[in-house]
Enzyme design. Structure first.
Site, PDB file in Angstrom:
ATOM      1  N   TYR A   1      12.056  70.199  20.468  1.00 14.01           N
ATOM      2  CA  TYR A   1      13.183  69.271  20.595  1.00 14.01           C
ATOM      3  C   TYR A   1      12.823  68.271  21.681  1.00 14.01           C
ATOM      4  O   TYR A   1      12.389  68.663  22.770  1.00 14.01           O
ATOM      5  CB  TYR A   1      14.448  70.053  20.973  1.00 14.01           C
ATOM      6  CG  TYR A   1      15.675  69.210  21.206  1.00 14.01           C
ATOM      7  CD1 TYR A   1      16.379  68.668  20.136  1.00 14.01           C
ATOM      8  CD2 TYR A   1      16.146  68.967  22.496  1.00 14.01           C
ATOM      9  CE1 TYR A   1      17.524  67.894  20.353  1.00 14.01           C
ATOM     10  CE2 TYR A   1      17.283  68.210  22.717  1.00 14.01           C
ATOM     11  CZ  TYR A   1      17.967  67.679  21.644  1.00 14.01           C
ATOM     12  OH  TYR A   1      19.095  66.924  21.862  1.00 14.01           O
TER      13      TYR A   1
ATOM     14  N   ASP B   1       5.912  66.565  26.319  1.00 13.00           N
ATOM     15  CA  ASP B   1       7.298  66.518  26.740  1.00 13.00           C
ATOM     16  C   ASP B   1       7.488  67.636  27.764  1.00 13.00           C
ATOM     17  O   ASP B   1       7.640  68.805  27.397  1.00 13.00           O
ATOM     18  CB  ASP B   1       8.208  66.704  25.517  1.00 13.00           C
ATOM     19  CG  ASP B   1       9.679  66.778  25.899  1.00 13.00           C
ATOM     20  OD1 ASP B   1       9.977  66.915  27.102  1.00 13.00           O
ATOM     21  OD2 ASP B   1      10.520  66.712  24.988  1.00 13.00           O
TER      22      ASP B   1
ATOM     23  N   LYS C   1      15.329  66.396  33.963  1.00 18.19           N
ATOM     24  CA  LYS C   1      15.892  67.600  34.595  1.00 18.19           C
ATOM     25  C   LYS C   1      15.583  67.685  36.097  1.00 18.19           C
ATOM     26  O   LYS C   1      16.264  67.072  36.891  1.00 18.19           O
ATOM     27  CB  LYS C   1      15.433  68.836  33.832  1.00 18.19           C
ATOM     28  CG  LYS C   1      15.917  68.777  32.358  1.00 18.19           C
ATOM     29  CD  LYS C   1      15.890  70.110  31.688  1.00 18.19           C
ATOM     30  CE  LYS C   1      16.156  70.017  30.201  1.00 18.19           C
ATOM     31  NZ  LYS C   1      17.557  70.157  29.814  1.00 18.19           N
TER      32      LYS C   1
END
Ligand code: HOZ
Length: 432
Positions: free
Chosen positions: A147, A242, A270
């Site tokens: 994702y 990623d 994050k």
């Protein structure tokens, strides 16, 4: 002990559903795959979160990764408070952006330059656009179950909430976009080679979570990342890691440092925001020089490099850098938990396997090791839902989906570890 009640959370959920789709601002929060109503929180400190009914929970999601130091860390709080005295947003360059960029490129040597954005989704969308501009090619290879946020190109065979809700291919994504996204199984180098050969000279980028968190934690098999690196070099394809979840979490230099494979571009998010909305993408100078205004590939943002967010991120990274052994300690806590949980599952005859690296892990309710999306999809999600609800009642907040990762914070010490294992013993006693 007072009776567990979530009366106020229920009332708030009722109100939220009238004005927010599904009552939440991000789908997995709605508890749809585990059942029950979502819990509304009002505050957090250290290892704990407190809900609107004043129940306390040991936090095992840590805002899905950013709160690696625990909630309300003094250094980060001070940095945010100090920065807020000078204004919230200027829409102009600021000095802290340079300091932040320097710290990021120092930590991640494959990045010569970095551009700050506001979320991981923006980072991945922008990185792919740059890779397309740089190579002059359109196609993208991604892996089933990975994702990369909710950009159109990534919502094909997507993990995380898309997988949780059984819509890995979202309506609203045009057929043209879907055609440009090629899908391979994670950990299957041969399949990627075949895709590249079948689309010779057309693939701009291969993007992946080097260690996945969004179909649960799945580690790359030995040779997989190395093979992708070699393939990209041979075919002139941009390799994008990623590391929104894994960056500054698995090691100071992220998964790429730990696993010894360098991508051409890296996406972050994050932890680099310390709890504020931040993302970043960067990589080799010759690629990043394609980004506007230096180059022709356009990407912009009113709040990009926001001073408060930069100060929160800079304080968090500085703390991680200054604390020797922090990654070893995080991993030791995580391993203590995973070893304990595995033993409890075994004692109770519960089929399970655990995916873990550094301070991320997933307890899969499937006996055989999970190596890809197909394996993850084969887990017993009903067993997970029961486990989740029993843990919640005992004050442990897990990710509310089988297809997500637990993120351990430095605020989780021996007392919390004991409490989590004790809750686990109660939850799994006699089976699921
Ligand atoms: N998609 C995020 C985790 N993979 C969840 C974000 C959230 O709900 O806050």
């Amino acid at each position: 002990m007072s009776k567990y009640s979530i009366k106020r959370s229920k009332a708030l959920y009722e109100q939220a559903r009238g004005v927010i789709p599904g009552g939440v601002n991000s789908p997995v929060r709605a508890f749809k795959s585990v059942g029950g109503d979502p819990i509304f929180f009002k505050r957090a400190a250290g290892a704990f979160m407190y809900d609107e009914d004043d129940n306390a929970y040991i936090d095992l999601i840590n805002s899905w990764g950013p709160m690696i130091l625990g909630h309300g860390h003094a250094a980060v709080q001070q940095a945010v408070q100090a920065a807020s005295q000078h204004g919230f947003s200027f829409g102009t360059p600021t000095e802290i952006e340079i300091e932040m960029a320097r710290l990021v490129v120092e930590a991640v040597p494959s990045m010569d330059m970095v551009r700050m954005v506001n979320s991981g989704t923006e980072a991945t969308m922008s990185a792919v656009r740059v890779a397309r501009g740089y190579t002059g090619r359109d196609k993208l290879i991604k892996f089933a179950g990975c994702y990369h946020g909710h950009g159109d190109s990534f919502l094909i065979a997507a993990g995380s909430g898309a997988m949780t809700f059984g819509v890995p291919n979202s309506p609203g994504v045009t057929q043209g976009t879907a055609r440009d996204t090629l899908i391979a199984p994670f950990n299957d180098l041969q399949a990627v080679k075949e895709l590249v050969a079948a689309n010779e000279g057309e693939v701009a980028a291969i993007i992946l979570e080097p260690v996945t968190g969004n179909m649960g934690v799945v580690r790359p098999l030995p040779g997989f990342l190395e093979g992708l690196r070699q393939l990209c070099d041979e075919a002139g394809i941009v390799l994008i890691f990623d590391e929104v979840m894994t960056g500054f979490r698995l090691a100071w230099g992220g998964a790429q440092e730990l696993l010894g494979v360098q991508p051409d571009m890296t996406c972050l998010g994050k932890i680099i925001g310390g709890g504020m909305p931040v993302g970043a993408y960067g990589g080799k100078r010759e690629i990043m020089e394609y980004v506007s205004p230096q180059g022709p590939v356009y990407q912009a943002g009113t709040l990009s490099g926001n001073p408060i967010a930069m100060h929160a991120g800079f304080a968090t990274l500085s703390q991680l850098k200054a604390e020797p052994g922090i990654y070893e300690r995080l991993e030791a806590t995580t391993r203590q938990l995973t070893a304990g949980i595995a033993a409890i599952c075994t004692e109770n005859g519960i089929p399970h396997s655990i995916g873990q690296l550094g301070s991320m892990f997933t307890l899969f309710f499937r006996q055989e090791q999970v190596l890809n999306f197909e394996h993850a999809s084969d887990c017993d999600t009903n067993a997970f839902a029961t486990f989740f609800k029993r843990m919640l009642r005992q004050g442990v907040y897990l990710p509310p989906s089988q297809f997500e990762a637990v993120f351990i914070s430095a605020a989780i010490g021996p007392n919390e570890t004991d409490r989590i294992l004790q809750a686990c013993r109660h939850a799994l006693d006699g089976g699921l």
